[in-house]
Design a protein around this motif. Structure first.
Motif, PDB file in Angstrom:
ATOM      1  N   PRO A 200     -53.233 -34.285  -9.568  1.00  0.00           N
ATOM      2  CA  PRO A 200     -52.206 -34.818  -8.664  1.00  0.00           C
ATOM      3  C   PRO A 200     -52.633 -36.115  -7.989  1.00  0.00           C
ATOM      4  CG  PRO A 200     -52.416 -32.446  -8.393  1.00  0.00           C
ATOM      5  CD  PRO A 200     -53.531 -32.864  -9.297  1.00  0.00           C
ATOM      6  N   TYR A 201     -53.911 -36.222  -7.624  1.00  0.00           N
ATOM      7  CA  TYR A 201     -54.411 -37.438  -6.987  1.00  0.00           C
ATOM      8  C   TYR A 201     -54.310 -38.621  -7.936  1.00  0.00           C
ATOM      9  CZ  TYR A 201     -57.526 -40.477  -4.291  1.00  0.00           C
ATOM     10  OH  TYR A 201     -58.052 -41.519  -3.569  1.00  0.00           O
ATOM     11  N   ALA A 202     -54.730 -38.426  -9.201  1.00  0.00           N
ATOM     12  CA  ALA A 202     -54.690 -39.512 -10.180  1.00  0.00           C
ATOM     13  C   ALA A 202     -53.255 -39.955 -10.462  1.00  0.00           C
ATOM     14  CB  ALA A 202     -55.380 -39.073 -11.466  1.00  0.00           C
ATOM     15  N   LYS A 203     -52.348 -39.004 -10.543  1.00  0.00           N
ATOM     16  CA  LYS A 203     -50.951 -39.359 -10.799  1.00  0.00           C
ATOM     17  C   LYS A 203     -50.352 -40.167  -9.658  1.00  0.00           C
ATOM     18  CE  LYS A 203     -50.025 -35.337 -13.733  1.00  0.00           C
ATOM     19  NZ  LYS A 203     -49.247 -34.074 -13.874  1.00  0.00           N
ATOM     20  N   LYS A 204     -50.810 -39.902  -8.452  1.00  0.00           N
ATOM     21  CA  LYS A 204     -50.236 -40.574  -7.281  1.00  0.00           C
ATOM     22  C   LYS A 204     -50.860 -41.950  -7.040  1.00  0.00           C
ATOM     23  CE  LYS A 204     -49.294 -39.901  -2.349  1.00  0.00           C
ATOM     24  NZ  LYS A 204     -47.855 -40.168  -2.521  1.00  0.00           N
ATOM     25  N   PHE A 205     -52.196 -42.051  -7.189  1.00  0.00           N
ATOM     26  CA  PHE A 205     -52.883 -43.274  -6.781  1.00  0.00           C
ATOM     27  C   PHE A 205     -53.376 -44.129  -7.949  1.00  0.00           C
ATOM     28  CE2 PHE A 205     -53.438 -40.399  -3.142  1.00  0.00           C
ATOM     29  CZ  PHE A 205     -52.963 -41.200  -2.113  1.00  0.00           C
ATOM     30  N   TYR A 206     -53.420 -43.583  -9.173  1.00  0.00           N
ATOM     31  CA  TYR A 206     -53.904 -44.359 -10.312  1.00  0.00           C
ATOM     32  C   TYR A 206     -52.773 -44.862 -11.198  1.00  0.00           C
ATOM     33  CZ  TYR A 206     -58.505 -42.402  -9.158  1.00  0.00           C
ATOM     34  OH  TYR A 206     -59.667 -42.042  -8.527  1.00  0.00           O
ATOM     35  N   ALA A 207     -51.516 -44.561 -10.847  1.00  0.00           N
ATOM     36  CA  ALA A 207     -50.398 -44.930 -11.711  1.00  0.00           C
ATOM     37  C   ALA A 207     -50.325 -46.434 -11.913  1.00  0.00           C
ATOM     38  CB  ALA A 207     -49.090 -44.407 -11.121  1.00  0.00           C
ATOM     39  N   ASN A 208     -50.588 -47.206 -10.860  1.00  0.00           N
ATOM     40  CA  ASN A 208     -50.522 -48.668 -10.941  1.00  0.00           C
ATOM     41  C   ASN A 208     -51.903 -49.305 -10.917  1.00  0.00           C
ATOM     42  OD1 ASN A 208     -47.657 -48.563 -10.866  1.00  0.00           O
ATOM     43  ND2 ASN A 208     -47.716 -48.380  -8.618  1.00  0.00           N
ATOM     44  N   ARG A 209     -52.911 -48.537 -11.230  1.00  0.00           N
ATOM     45  CA  ARG A 209     -54.287 -49.052 -11.257  1.00  0.00           C
ATOM     46  C   ARG A 209     -54.906 -48.731 -12.616  1.00  0.00           C
ATOM     47  NH1 ARG A 209     -57.285 -46.440  -6.337  1.00  0.00           N
ATOM     48  NH2 ARG A 209     -58.961 -47.774  -7.162  1.00  0.00           N
ATOM     49  N   PRO A 210     -54.607 -49.514 -13.630  1.00  0.00           N
ATOM     50  CA  PRO A 210     -55.094 -49.198 -14.986  1.00  0.00           C
ATOM     51  C   PRO A 210     -56.612 -49.185 -15.091  1.00  0.00           C
ATOM     52  CG  PRO A 210     -54.169 -51.413 -14.881  1.00  0.00           C
ATOM     53  CD  PRO A 210     -53.804 -50.752 -13.603  1.00  0.00           C
ATOM     54  N   ARG A 211     -57.295 -50.038 -14.308  1.00  0.00           N
ATOM     55  CA  ARG A 211     -58.760 -50.052 -14.383  1.00  0.00           C
ATOM     56  C   ARG A 211     -59.340 -48.742 -13.861  1.00  0.00           C
ATOM     57  NH1 ARG A 211     -61.832 -55.237 -12.137  1.00  0.00           N
ATOM     58  NH2 ARG A 211     -60.556 -56.061 -13.869  1.00  0.00           N
ATOM     59  N   ALA A 212     -58.843 -48.275 -12.720  1.00  0.00           N
ATOM     60  CA  ALA A 212     -59.324 -47.004 -12.175  1.00  0.00           C
ATOM     61  C   ALA A 212     -58.949 -45.850 -13.089  1.00  0.00           C
ATOM     62  CB  ALA A 212     -58.732 -46.786 -10.780  1.00  0.00           C
ATOM     63  N   ARG A 213     -57.760 -45.902 -13.683  1.00  0.00           N
ATOM     64  CA  ARG A 213     -57.329 -44.836 -14.589  1.00  0.00           C
ATOM     65  C   ARG A 213     -58.221 -44.781 -15.833  1.00  0.00           C
ATOM     66  NH1 ARG A 213     -52.496 -46.247 -14.631  1.00  0.00           N
ATOM     67  NH2 ARG A 213     -52.401 -47.363 -16.623  1.00  0.00           N
ATOM     68  N   ALA A 214     -58.571 -45.955 -16.376  1.00  0.00           N
ATOM     69  CA  ALA A 214     -59.438 -45.993 -17.551  1.00  0.00           C
ATOM     70  C   ALA A 214     -60.846 -45.535 -17.210  1.00  0.00           C
ATOM     71  CB  ALA A 214     -59.464 -47.406 -18.125  1.00  0.00           C
ATOM     72  N   LYS A 215     -61.355 -45.945 -16.049  1.00  0.00           N
ATOM     73  CA  LYS A 215     -62.700 -45.537 -15.638  1.00  0.00           C
ATOM     74  C   LYS A 215     -62.774 -44.035 -15.404  1.00  0.00           C
ATOM     75  CE  LYS A 215     -66.355 -46.734 -12.357  1.00  0.00           C
ATOM     76  NZ  LYS A 215     -66.708 -47.586 -11.178  1.00  0.00           N
ATOM     77  N   ALA A 216     -61.712 -43.479 -14.795  1.00  0.00           N
ATOM     78  CA  ALA A 216     -61.685 -42.035 -14.570  1.00  0.00           C
ATOM     79  C   ALA A 216     -61.652 -41.268 -15.883  1.00  0.00           C
ATOM     80  CB  ALA A 216     -60.471 -41.663 -13.716  1.00  0.00           C
TER      81      ALA A 216
END
Length: 258
Positions: free
Chosen positions: A201-217
């Motif tokens: 849920p945290y990733a869906k809320k805060f990483y949706a517009n942060r592709p770098r953080a999403r890829a790193k995670a």
């Protein structure tokens, strides 16, 4: 040792918890030994099938949990009744959680990959109860010195803080870290400050517009799973037996219209 035993086990009323933990672990281990012997066709044990219906051991487990639970509610924290109720509850809980995956999927997945969830839940439960049992309770102890009162007050505050951090770790998709973080200092903090797992849920809320953080995670989760999946599988196979991926699951769900 005797002073610690009295002040932190007997006086706070944690002896029933200790008895419940011992009977819980014993129940699970004995059940796994018997089921593995039945699976291998060894020994005198057979599946219980009155009238052709396979009675899973979760059924007597639920009965024992009910008896032990109501007995514990009707007993004090001290005395023979409390200890007996704790043992009965622990035995039943071991039988129930040994087939946790069956309850979750409503399928006979005991020897399948999905059945690993039962072993994982049992290990987490036993570890959590042991950690709670091993620490000293800040409540329920009389005649505390000023130093002990301050120390136990700090423990209560730390527990509340760890619980809050554990909720954040759980929000980030780190269930195991959250569970252990409730009782182990800094574990929940690590889970709370590190990147969330993909799909949480945290990733869906805060990483949706942060592709770098999403890829790193995603990369971090991949390396973590690759590093620990093998040892975890070997540990689970050692305790619960190797799953049979070719064994078809027997559905316990009722067909439509029933």
């Amino acid at each position: 040792m005797g002073h610690w035993w009295y002040r932190n086990i007997i006086e706070p009323g944690k002896l029933p918890m200790l008895l419940a933990l011992l009977s819980f672990v014993t129940s699970f281990l004995v059940t796994r030994v018997i089921t593995r012997m039945i699976r291998a066709g060894r020994g005198p044990f057979k599946n219980v099938t009155p009238g052709g219906i396979h009675v899973h051991h979760v059924v007597p487990g639920v009965i024992l949990v009910i008896i032990g639970g109501f007995g514990a509610v009707g007993s004090a924290r001290h005395g023979f009744g409390a200890g007996l109720s704790a043992v009965i509850f622990g035995l039943g809980a071991g039988l129930v959680l040994d087939e946790f995956a069956l309850i979750l999927h409503l399928d006979d997945v005991y020897w399948s990959e999905e059945g690993r969830k039962s072993v994982e839940v049992v290990v987490l439960t036993a570890a959590l109860v042991a950690l709670v049992l091993g620490g000293f309770v800040p409540f329920g102890v009389n005649d505390l010195t000023a130093e002990e009162r301050q120390s136990r007050g700090l423990v209560a505050m730390n527990t509340a803080t760890n619980f809050f951090l554990a909720l954040i770790a759980l929000w980030k998709g780190k269930a195991r870290t959250a569970v252990f973080g409730v009782v182990i200092p800094f574990v929940a903090l690590i889970g709370a400050v590190r990147l969330a797992r993909p799909g949480s849920p945290y990733a869906k809320k805060f990483y949706a517009n942060r592709p770098r953080a999403r890829a790193k995670a995603g990369l971090r989760a991949f390396h973590h799973d690759r590093r620990w999946s093998g040892p975890r599988r070997r540990f689970e196979n050692f305790i619960g037996g190797t799953p049979d991926p070719e064994r078809p699951a027997v559905s316990l769900k009722k067909p439509p219209g029933h």
